[in-house]
Every structure is written in C-alpha cells, then in structure tokens.
Design an enzyme around this catalytic site. Structure first.
Site, PDB file in Angstrom:
ATOM      1  N   ASP A  22      34.985  -3.641 -18.041  1.00 22.12           N
ATOM      2  CA  ASP A  22      35.499  -4.321 -19.236  1.00 22.12           C
ATOM      3  C   ASP A  22      35.403  -5.839 -19.069  1.00 22.12           C
ATOM      4  O   ASP A  22      34.802  -6.525 -19.891  1.00 22.12           O
ATOM      5  CB  ASP A  22      36.957  -3.910 -19.489  1.00 22.12           C
ATOM      6  N   TYR A  47      31.300   6.767  -9.285  1.00 18.70           N
ATOM      7  CA  TYR A  47      32.714   7.151  -9.324  1.00 18.70           C
ATOM      8  C   TYR A  47      32.997   8.098  -8.168  1.00 18.70           C
ATOM      9  O   TYR A  47      32.064   8.691  -7.599  1.00 18.70           O
ATOM     10  CB  TYR A  47      33.042   7.765 -10.691  1.00 18.70           C
ATOM     11  N   GLY A  82      29.080   3.502 -15.141  1.00 19.86           N
ATOM     12  CA  GLY A  82      29.785   2.813 -16.222  1.00 19.86           C
ATOM     13  C   GLY A  82      28.846   2.251 -17.275  1.00 19.86           C
ATOM     14  O   GLY A  82      27.974   2.952 -17.792  1.00 19.86           O
ATOM     15  N   GLU A  83      29.014   0.972 -17.579  1.00 19.23           N
ATOM     16  CA  GLU A  83      28.192   0.347 -18.622  1.00 19.23           C
ATOM     17  C   GLU A  83      27.418  -0.862 -18.101  1.00 19.23           C
ATOM     18  O   GLU A  83      26.200  -0.959 -18.281  1.00 19.23           O
ATOM     19  CB  GLU A  83      29.075  -0.056 -19.817  1.00 19.23           C
ATOM     20  N   SER A 131      26.778  -2.219 -14.917  1.00 18.59           N
ATOM     21  CA  SER A 131      25.805  -2.045 -13.823  1.00 18.59           C
ATOM     22  C   SER A 131      24.638  -1.176 -14.300  1.00 18.59           C
ATOM     23  O   SER A 131      23.488  -1.364 -13.876  1.00 18.59           O
ATOM     24  CB  SER A 131      26.462  -1.448 -12.576  1.00 18.59           C
TER      25      SER A 131
HETATM   26  O1  TRH Z   1      33.525  -0.738 -12.957  1.00 20.85           O
HETATM   27  P1  TRH Z   1      32.981   0.219 -13.942  1.00 20.85           P
HETATM   28  O2  TRH Z   1      33.252   1.630 -13.686  1.00 20.85           O
HETATM   29  O3  TRH Z   1      33.533  -0.187 -15.321  1.00 20.85           O
HETATM   30  C1  TRH Z   1      33.757   0.480 -16.522  1.00 20.85           C
HETATM   31  C2  TRH Z   1      35.222   0.572 -16.741  1.00 20.85           C
HETATM   32  O4  TRH Z   1      35.735   1.659 -16.019  1.00 20.85           O
HETATM   33  C3  TRH Z   1      35.497   0.707 -18.185  1.00 20.85           C
HETATM   34  O5  TRH Z   1      36.857   1.026 -18.453  1.00 20.85           O
HETATM   35  C4  TRH Z   1      34.606   1.719 -18.825  1.00 20.85           C
HETATM   36  O6  TRH Z   1      34.798   1.596 -20.183  1.00 20.85           O
HETATM   37  C5  TRH Z   1      33.182   1.438 -18.487  1.00 20.85           C
HETATM   38  O7  TRH Z   1      33.003   1.418 -17.067  1.00 20.85           O
HETATM   39  C6  TRH Z   1      32.227   2.443 -19.090  1.00 20.85           C
HETATM   40  O8  TRH Z   1      31.387   0.042 -14.043  1.00 20.85           O
HETATM   41  P2  TRH Z   1      30.458  -1.090 -14.704  1.00 20.85           P
HETATM   42  O9  TRH Z   1      30.515  -1.037 -16.179  1.00 20.85           O
HETATM   43  O10 TRH Z   1      29.151  -0.948 -14.091  1.00 20.85           O
HETATM   44  O11 TRH Z   1      31.074  -2.473 -14.242  1.00 20.85           O
HETATM   45  C7  TRH Z   1      31.038  -2.924 -12.923  1.00 20.85           C
HETATM   46  C8  TRH Z   1      31.003  -4.436 -12.893  1.00 20.85           C
HETATM   47  O12 TRH Z   1      31.253  -4.907 -11.577  1.00 20.85           O
HETATM   48  C9  TRH Z   1      29.659  -5.008 -13.311  1.00 20.85           C
HETATM   49  O13 TRH Z   1      29.857  -6.164 -14.104  1.00 20.85           O
HETATM   50  C10 TRH Z   1      29.013  -5.406 -11.993  1.00 20.85           C
HETATM   51  C11 TRH Z   1      30.213  -5.789 -11.188  1.00 20.85           C
HETATM   52  N1  TRH Z   1      30.063  -5.689  -9.725  1.00 20.85           N
HETATM   53  C12 TRH Z   1      30.126  -6.845  -8.985  1.00 20.85           C
HETATM   54  O14 TRH Z   1      30.283  -7.946  -9.538  1.00 20.85           O
HETATM   55  N2  TRH Z   1      30.016  -6.749  -7.634  1.00 20.85           N
HETATM   56  C13 TRH Z   1      29.824  -5.581  -6.974  1.00 20.85           C
HETATM   57  O15 TRH Z   1      29.742  -5.567  -5.718  1.00 20.85           O
HETATM   58  C14 TRH Z   1      29.747  -4.388  -7.755  1.00 20.85           C
HETATM   59  C15 TRH Z   1      29.521  -3.061  -7.097  1.00 20.85           C
HETATM   60  C16 TRH Z   1      29.871  -4.487  -9.134  1.00 20.85           C
END
Ligand code: TRH
Length: 387
Positions: free
Chosen positions: A22, A205, A283-284, A286
C-alpha cells in the site's frame, strides 16, 4: 500545463492494510507526481513504520516531514488531531487509495471549496475483464461531490501501470554494466561463484511451497543462489539454514545456496530484480516491478477469501503474452491453484527450459504495456477532463 497557474496540489491518503504494497505504491506515485509533473504532493499515511522499511529517510515519530519535496503527514485518526480542515487546506486533486475512508472533516472542507477538488479512488490492480467497465466511472457523493474510480490495468481502457519515465534506461545501463551489478550483489556477501550461478530473488507470502521447491533445487544440474530479503518465508528459510534467518545468514545444500539479504530500500529492490535471472514476486508493486525487469518472474498473488485470487491469477496468465504452458503450470502450483499433484523437480525442469523464451517475450510485453501510457500521466490527464 498552463505555466501561469500556480503549482497544482494533490493530497494522497494511504491506509496500510498490511505489509508494504500500500505504502509502496503510494510512495512511488507521490514521487513520480512530484518529480515528473511538478505537482505539490501531501502524502497522508497511517503507518510510518512500514514506510520506513521501504524508505529509511522516513522518521517514524514525526507528524509532518519533507521527504525530497513530498510532504509526508502522519494520518493518526479520522476525527482527532487531524480533524480541523478548512477549504483552504484542500488540494486540487484528492486521491484515496484502495477506498480508504478519508477523514469526514476533510470531505466537508472539500465540499466547501470552490471549485470542488477532483476526487479519485485509486483501486487495486487486476487483469480481469470487468475492470475496463468500471475504470473512470463517477460515483456521486453527498454535498454535490463526485468521486471517480481509477483502476490500474493492462489495457488502454484502464489507467495503465506505474512506470517512471527513465526506468528502462536505468535498467539497461545497470544490466549492461557487469561491474555495477557485481558491486551491488557483493554488498550482500554474494560471492563470485554465486554470481555465476542461476540467481533467483524470492519474495512471497508465508504459505508458498518454498521447502518443496528448495528440495527440488538441491538436486539441480546447475548451481542456484536464492536471495531472500529478511522476514520473507521465514519458516522455510530457517528450516533450510538450520538457524535464525537474519540478514547475512547463508547455507548451501547440494546445488542450492540460500542467502538472506536485508530488506532493502525500494530503489535497491529494483536493482535486485534487474540483477537476478528469475524473480519470485508477490502482491501488486513487486509484481509490476518484475514486469519491468526484463526477466522471467513467478507471481505469488495476495490471498483472498473463496480463492478469488485464483480467478485474478488466471486472468493475468491469460493476458500476459509471455505465458508459456510451463509458466502457467508452475504459477498455478506455486499459488496452490491446481488440483494436480505437483512434482516440483519436473515442473522446475520444464519451466527452466522455457526461461530464455519467456525473457524474450517479456520484452514485447513491456512494449505493449508502454503503449498504454503510465498510470501517473494517465491519472493527471483524467483529472484534467473532470475538473
Ligand atoms: O508487501 P506486499 O505483500 O503488499 C501488498 C499489501 O499486502 C497490500 O495490502 C495488498 O493490497 C497488496 O499487497 C496486493 O507486496 P507488494 O505489493 O509487492 O509490495 C512490496 C513493496 O516492498 C514494494 O514496493 C517493493 C518493496 N520492497 C522493498 O522496498 N524492499 C525489499 O527488500 C522488498 C522485498 C520489497
């Protein structure tokens, strides 16, 4: 933009539901609005600790702070200390992320402001067909305000995907510079032998079948190095390591080396994706970044009730032009979205044989996505049409 006009202002409200996506998405959007479009952004966020993980410059105990030129405000509650707003406090454009309820007092001030601000609800990403029909729809609110749905997506009838304008050049420059890539990886302790192996980043996850895949990788023909940020798939990683999975921990069994990285700042996470041969993402945010890395990736989708996420996974695999049958099988198994018994050794062998082909096809996918424009520019264009 009319240069006689004063700087456009924008307020972005972000509630951290869980994890980092988010705030990861909102921070990316805020930076791009400010850096590429000169918008004065105020980012309201309720969880500064999550924000600090992806952006270490953020102080976790400050009500208001400037990060670059973005104003970051701690959104504490709906009515308390944040609750006094006048029309003059309201931005030209107001975005609520994922239908979070913005403070009622702020909405009241929006109604008093003339003209009313443009009010958008920025939704979550899905490849499903219905998204095109809902994108840009108005939703009348009380006090003659109108809120519009804005959907990211994979087609020209959606808002597109977040993508910074210089991103492709940055990636190419990095990937063509072997010394820069080696320097980047060696800061995490990655050895020259590991650099020459098949490098895989792992972000998923907790329920992903990591141990089963690790078992298959141990007997792989070619050496594999799996780089996993601290806090990810902890049970499976600790089982493999035989010790606590803190940053710097590493172990090798058979062909597989697992190395725990620190959780890196957001720009370094991009570099990690660019430096690896295969990326597991989730998630979204990454998930989208992996699409810009020009490398094959496997998506672990955010789990939802009644296996709704399996529908979304299939919708994406159906749309993604780099999907091969083996990529599909591997993805469905990784997400436990298939009833077939999974043999990870053969599944991996089949997928690995496809990787080069997938990487080539993913370049075309990037081009196709580029044709839809980027989400930030699309959002501002849309805001102009409803102003
Ligand atoms: O962290 P996520 O699982 O996030 C989300 C949330 O759970 C949210 O509520 C849900 O709606 C959504 O998923 C679908 O996965 P995501 O989206 O990939 O976000 C991870 C963020 O963290 C992304 O901006 C990259 C960052 N990141 C870093 O900055 N450093 C790291 O070492 C890692 C592994 C990720």
């Amino acid at each position: 933009m009319n240069h006689h006009k004063t700087q456009t202002s924008l307020a972005l409200f972000c509630k951290v539901v869980d994890n980092f996506g988010d705030i990861g998405i909102c921070w990316r959007l805020a930076r791009q609005l400010e850096q590429e479009h000169g918008i004065a952004v105020t980012l309201w966020v309720d969880d500064l600790r999550s924000f600090h993980r992806i952006c270490p410059d953020v102080a976790v105990d400050r009500d208001v702070q400037q990060i670059g030129t973005v104003t970051v405000r701690h959104w504490r509650d709906q009515d308390g200390v944040d609750g006094v707003f006048t029309a003059a406090d309201v931005a030209d454009i107001v975005i609520e992320f994922f239908a979070c309820d913005i403070p009622p007092a702020y909405i009241a001030a929006m109604a008093e402001r003339a003209p009313h601000p443009v009010w958008l609800n920025l939704e979550g990403l899905s490849a499903e067909e219905w998204v095109e029909g809902c994108h840009a729809l108005p939703s009348p609110q009380s006090r003659s305000l109108t809120k519009y749905f804005f959907f990211p997506g994979f087609t020209g009838k959606t808002g597109g995907l977040l993508r910074e304008s210089g991103l492709e050049q940055q990636r190419q420059a990095f990937q063509q510079d072997a010394a820069a890539m080696a320097a980047f990886l060696s800061q995490f302790g990655v050895t020259p032998a590991e650099m020459a192996s098949l490098k895989v980043s792992l972000f998923c996850y907790p329920q992903a079948p990591v141990s089963a895949l690790f078992d298959a990788w141990q007997s792989n023909g070619k050496a594999i190095t799996c780089l996993v940020p601290e806090g990810v798939a902890v049970d499976a990683i600790e089982k493999f390591l035989g010790r606590t999975a803190h940053a710097g921990a590493t172990a090798s069994h058979g062909a597989l080396t697992v190395r725990v990285l620190p959780f890196v700042p957001q720009p370094d996470y991009d570099r990690l994706l660019w430096a690896c041969d295969l990326n597991f993402v989730r998630g979204e945010d990454s998930f989208v970044r992996a699409q810009w890395a020009d490398k094959p990736f496997i998506w672990h989708i955010y789990p939802q009730d009644e296996d709704l996420h399996h529908v979304k996974l299939n919708a994406f695999l159906g749309r993604y032009t780099a999907t091969t049958e083996n990529l599909r099988e591997f993805s469905l198994s990784w997400n436990e979205a298939t009833k077939k018994t999974v043999n990870w050794t053969s599944l991996w062998a089949l997928f690995e044989a496809d990787m080069q082909k997938i990487a080539i096809m993913s370049t075309d996918w990037q081009r196709q996505m580029g044709g839809n424009g980027d989400l930030t520019s699309n959002l501002l264009k849309f805001a102009e049409t409803v102003q």
